[in-house]
Design a protein around this motif. Structure first.
Motif, mmCIF file in Angstrom:
data_model
loop_
_atom_site.group_PDB
_atom_site.id
_atom_site.type_symbol
_atom_site.label_atom_id
_atom_site.label_comp_id
_atom_site.label_asym_id
_atom_site.label_seq_id
_atom_site.Cartn_x
_atom_site.Cartn_y
_atom_site.Cartn_z
ATOM 1 N N GLN A 8 0.770 -1.661 0.452
ATOM 2 C CA GLN A 8 0.074 0.120 -0.242
ATOM 3 C C GLN A 8 0.428 1.037 -0.108
ATOM 4 N N LEU A 9 0.620 1.978 -1.062
ATOM 5 C CA LEU A 9 1.738 3.540 -1.031
ATOM 6 C C LEU A 9 1.047 4.424 -0.966
ATOM 7 N N ARG A 10 0.968 5.689 -1.572
ATOM 8 C CA ARG A 10 0.245 6.642 -1.176
ATOM 9 C C ARG A 10 -0.711 7.189 -2.384
ATOM 10 N N ARG A 11 -0.044 7.075 -3.511
ATOM 11 C CA ARG A 11 -0.534 7.053 -5.149
ATOM 12 C C ARG A 11 -1.542 5.442 -5.197
ATOM 13 N N GLY A 12 -1.470 4.310 -4.440
ATOM 14 C CA GLY A 12 -2.537 3.310 -4.351
ATOM 15 C C GLY A 12 -1.416 2.136 -4.225
ATOM 16 N N SER A 13 -2.428 0.879 -4.566
ATOM 17 C CA SER A 13 -2.010 -0.183 -4.151
ATOM 18 C C SER A 13 -1.044 -1.216 -4.963
ATOM 19 N N THR A 43 -5.186 -0.560 -9.161
ATOM 20 C CA THR A 43 -4.018 -1.386 -8.941
ATOM 21 C C THR A 43 -2.720 -1.498 -9.821
ATOM 22 N N ARG A 44 -1.802 -1.134 -9.158
ATOM 23 C CA ARG A 44 -0.169 -1.887 -10.225
ATOM 24 C C ARG A 44 0.367 -2.873 -10.028
#
Length: 79
Positions: A26-31, A69-70
């Motif tokens: 989980q990052l600030r820009r998303g998963s 999600t990336r």
């Protein structure tokens, strides 16, 4: 759920399915789903011109809906 689905898909493609590990970060820009595979399997997971990797990303984006999600592919070089 997405990590389990991606792990199942990747295990079906590689020669060393026991070395497949999918982590959900989980990052600030998303998963971000980080896929680690055996170094010999990295070419199979990416595919010609990245077609297999693109297919994995398409399936995961369809399953995730609007969550964005990336997917990142990494080899497990154990030096």
């Amino acid at each position: 759920m997405l990590a389990d689905a991606l792990e199942h898909l990747v295990r079906g493609v590689v020669d060393h399915p026991d070395d497949v590990v999918v982590r959900d970060k989980q990052l600030r820009r998303g998963s971000v789903l980080e896929v680690r595979v055996h170094p010999d399997d990295l070419g199979k997971v990416i595919g010609r011109s990245g077609r297999t990797a693109t297919a994995f990303r398409t399936v995961i984006s369809a399953l995730s809906g609007n969550s964005g999600t990336r997917v990142d592919f990494v080899d497990t070089d154990r030096r």
